[in-house]
Design a protein around this motif. Structure first.
Motif: not given
Length: 292
Positions: A30, A32-37, A41, A45, A50
């Motif tokens: 998590s 590494d992927f701040p766009q996906w809290p 999420d 996506a 990924r």
């Protein structure tokens, strides 16, 4: 690869499960992927691939952690009831296989993660187990055709759909009360990406209590197969990524023994499906030793 939501060092993460000998634990992804809290999420996506790529070569971040339910706060958790022939026969009402499936909702708060206790409340001691496969919707949709249904599944996990039996009888037309006690059931331990129809079509589910097999059946005997569940549910409600469908339990729940074999503190319940894993939980009273 398997993915989980977990708590460590006072924070909640999602990541990949590592069990390579001495290097066992969680690989936190998590950050590494701040766009996906949250994992919800990630699912929305279509991000599981990924995550798998990002996990390659990474070291374990946490060896001391607590499992949470894999997809936190899904918009919907819908459960399919009485979905195996022997379960229908248990009701001894002479009815043939039903024309339509039985459905009821559960709230996320009614589930805990793997390796955590199911909670028996002081108000009633008829806590029962129900081992089931749970599917996580990845691609949303409305009026999904049965032949296309598997294209809408992102991942699989396991469920112990714990139930307070006496409370499902509190009303004539619903079971919601008995199905939604806080922490009475469990989902997990992790998500397994859905890649092959055989993961469901050939699946065998077993539930054990203290090592004794209580439930043992195959998903191909369901009266309403998972393809039909997705098609039927999406007829009346739009399915969205992260929605969880709990697909039905075989015969052998504790209520059907004579006398019933309800769960008591100290019991260990395991739900297993090869290729998905084992969901293991203990049982505790809500306030410790019960005085009632």
């Amino acid at each position: 690869m398997r993915f989980a939501t977990y708590t460590a060092e006072g924070e909640t993460f999602y990541g990949a499960v590592s069990d390579t000998g001495m290097n066992s634990g969680m690989i936190a992804l998590s950050p590494d992927f701040p766009q996906w809290p949250t994992m919800r999420d990630v699912i929305a996506a279509d991000g599981l691939n990924r995550l798998a790529e990002a996990a390659q070569g990474k070291a374990v971040s946490h060896s001391d952690f607590t499992y949470e339910i894999p997809v936190p706060n899904p918009e919907k958790i819908l459960c399919v009831g009485v979905n195996f022939p022997d379960r229908n026969a248990e009701y001894k009402d002479g009815s043939a296989a039903p024309k339509h499936m039985s459905l009821f909702p559960r709230f996320a708060r009614s589930f805990t993660g793997a390796s955590r206790p199911l909670i028996r409340p002081p108000e009633n001691h008829t806590l029962d187990y129900e081992g089931e496969v749970a599917i996580i919707i990845g691609k949303g949709g409305r009026r999904i055709k049965a032949e296309d249904a598997y294209n809408h599944i992102a991942a699989l996990t396991l469920c112990n759909e714990g139930t307070i039996r006496d409370w499902v009888r509190h009303a004539k037309f619903n079971v919601t009360q008995g199905k939604n006690w806080d922490n009475s059931g469990a989902i997990g331990p992790w998500l397994v990406p859905f890649t092959d129809a055989a993961q469901l079509d050939d699946a065998r589910i077993q539930t054990r209590v203290n090592g004794e097999t209580r439930q043992d059946d195959t998903l191909n005997r369901m009266m309403f197969p998972i393809r039909e569940e997705i098609a039927y549910i999406s007829t009346f409600t739009t399915l969205v990524p992260g929605d969880t469908i709990i697909t039905g339990t075989p015969t052998g729940a504790g209520a059907r023994f004579d006398p019933p074999k309800y769960l008591v503190p100290g019991d260990v319940v395991e739900v297993e499906v090869k290729g998905i894993g084992i969901l293991r939980n203990t049982v505790e009273d809500e306030f410790g030793k019960d005085e009632t």
